[in-house]
Write an enzyme that holds these catalytic residues in place. Structure first.
Site, PDB file in Angstrom:
ATOM      1  N   ASP A 122     109.226  -7.802 -50.661  1.00 49.98           N
ATOM      2  CA  ASP A 122     110.067  -8.090 -51.816  1.00 49.98           C
ATOM      3  C   ASP A 122     109.224  -8.570 -52.992  1.00 49.98           C
ATOM      4  OD1 ASP A 122     112.418  -8.196 -53.153  1.00 49.98           O
ATOM      5  OD2 ASP A 122     113.137 -10.043 -52.225  1.00 49.98           O
ATOM      6  N   ARG A 124     109.853  -1.063 -63.450  1.00 49.54           N
ATOM      7  CA  ARG A 124     109.951  -1.517 -62.060  1.00 49.54           C
ATOM      8  C   ARG A 124     109.160  -0.616 -61.113  1.00 49.54           C
ATOM      9  NH1 ARG A 124     113.649  -4.948 -60.330  1.00 49.54           N
ATOM     10  NH2 ARG A 124     113.763  -3.871 -58.348  1.00 49.54           N
ATOM     11  N   HIS A 137     106.606  -0.759 -57.507  1.00 47.00           N
ATOM     12  CA  HIS A 137     106.718  -0.067 -56.218  1.00 47.00           C
ATOM     13  C   HIS A 137     105.420   0.684 -55.905  1.00 47.00           C
ATOM     14  CE1 HIS A 137     110.777  -1.296 -56.064  1.00 47.00           C
ATOM     15  NE2 HIS A 137     111.234  -0.454 -56.967  1.00 47.00           N
ATOM     16  N   TRP A 146     120.747   1.621 -51.829  1.00 44.91           N
ATOM     17  CA  TRP A 146     121.343   2.777 -52.533  1.00 44.91           C
ATOM     18  C   TRP A 146     122.135   2.310 -53.748  1.00 44.91           C
ATOM     19  CZ3 TRP A 146     119.522   7.302 -51.015  1.00 44.91           C
ATOM     20  CH2 TRP A 146     119.139   7.472 -49.680  1.00 44.91           C
ATOM     21  N   LEU A 187      97.832   1.306 -33.332  1.00 47.91           N
ATOM     22  CA  LEU A 187      98.806   0.506 -34.101  1.00 47.91           C
ATOM     23  C   LEU A 187     100.106   1.297 -34.211  1.00 47.91           C
ATOM     24  CD1 LEU A 187      99.597  -1.833 -36.137  1.00 47.91           C
ATOM     25  CD2 LEU A 187      98.610  -0.388 -37.936  1.00 47.91           C
TER      26      LEU A 187
HETATM   27  C1  IPE Z   1     111.136  -4.618 -52.964  1.00 48.21           C
HETATM   28  O1  IPE Z   1     110.913  -5.020 -54.271  1.00 48.21           O
HETATM   29  C2  IPE Z   1     110.985  -3.123 -52.779  1.00 48.21           C
HETATM   30  C3  IPE Z   1     112.219  -2.370 -52.414  1.00 48.21           C
HETATM   31  C4  IPE Z   1     113.354  -2.883 -52.050  1.00 48.21           C
HETATM   32  C5  IPE Z   1     112.121  -0.922 -52.461  1.00 48.21           C
HETATM   33  P1  IPE Z   1     112.128  -5.252 -55.246  1.00 48.21           P
HETATM   34  O2  IPE Z   1     112.412  -3.968 -55.959  1.00 48.21           O
HETATM   35  O3  IPE Z   1     113.281  -5.859 -54.514  1.00 48.21           O
HETATM   36  O4  IPE Z   1     111.532  -6.300 -56.275  1.00 48.21           O
HETATM   37  P2  IPE Z   1     112.309  -7.471 -57.044  1.00 48.21           P
HETATM   38  O5  IPE Z   1     113.053  -8.279 -56.021  1.00 48.21           O
HETATM   39  O6  IPE Z   1     113.203  -6.828 -58.045  1.00 48.21           O
HETATM   40  O7  IPE Z   1     111.193  -8.241 -57.689  1.00 48.21           O
HETATM   41 MG    MG Z   2     114.136  -7.743 -54.333  1.00 46.05          MG
END
Ligand code: IPE
Ligand code: MG
Length: 229
Positions: free
Chosen positions: A2, A15, A19, A51, A113
């Protein structure tokens, strides 16, 4: 895993950049586990609730998933990593399902692993799909079910229960991850955002785990042998 979005926001990036950066951390963690002889690494990549995110972000995440599978599987295979994807895969489009299937088949003989990606996964979904399979497998049985009847049908049936759960990004909850399996798992929460997590942070989590006493319901004296328990 997260905190990708917040990491990107802090840098005035979209954002998605978070990722993409997060994928680098996955690579680093796989390497760390291989070096430390960790046998099982399970990553929560996409929950059944994700989703609900903006359509554009969901699409980009799916594209990233495809790209990572296409680019990384050969290297994982070379390093003895067995890849599995758990979750309700029926919601993914056909090419992605085929990629997942191929990656799992290609790495099925590896034993260094077990890397498991939870995608469109939810702990409640997992328990319910296992219940349904259990009932179908035992059409005559009416009652008297026990835990060991269910466990072979859970998505993580191939692995022991997790020793350590790590959640990055400051939130202190399970968020529908491996609900059944986490019953006795040590929980570790850190404010570090996933893209800033690293091997040193991982070792910190492992150290915290090593300092804990796992009693599984017993008393401390029973474990240390100090009492005639
Ligand atoms: C986690 O990062 C990744 C996924 C759920 C794909 P977030 O996208 O939840 O990042 P924040 O919480 O907005 O910082
Ligand atoms: Mg998050």
């Amino acid at each position: 895993m997260d905190g990708n979005g917040r990491w990107a926001k802090k840098r005035f990036l979209p954002r998605f950049a978070g990722h993409a950066k997060g994928v680098e951390l996955v690579r680093e963690m796989v390497r760390a586990c291989l070096e430390r002889n960790v046998r099982y690494l399970t990553l929560f990549a996409f929950s059944s609730e994700n989703w609900r995110r903006p359509q554009e972000e969901v699409t980009l995440l799916m594209q990233l998933f495809v790209k990572v599978l296409e680019q990384e599987v050969e290297k994982l295979d070379r390093n003895g990593v067995r890849l599995r994807v758990i979750g309700d895969l029926s919601r993914f489009d056909q090419p992605l399902q085929a990629l997942i299937h191929d990656a799992e088949a290609r790495t099925a003989g590896n034993t260094r692993l077990d890397l498991t990606i939870a995608a469109n996964y939810g702990g409640r979904w997992d328990i319910m799909q296992a219940v349904n399979q259990m009932l179908v497998a035992n059409p005559e049985k009416r009652n008297g079910w026990c835990e060991s009847d269910l466990e072979p049908f859970l998505s993580m049936a191939f692995a022991p229960e997790p020793d350590l759960f790590i959640r990055t990004g400051g939130e202190e909850r399970i968020s529908n991850f491996l609900l059944w399996q986490l019953a006795y798992t040590e929980l570790y929460f850190t404010d570090t955002l996933w893209p800033e997590f690293n091997t040193a942070e991982f070792d910190k989590a492992v150290l915290s785990y090593q300092e804990r006493e796992r009693r599984f319901g017993r008393t401390s004296e029973q474990l240390t042998g100090k009492a005639d328990a």
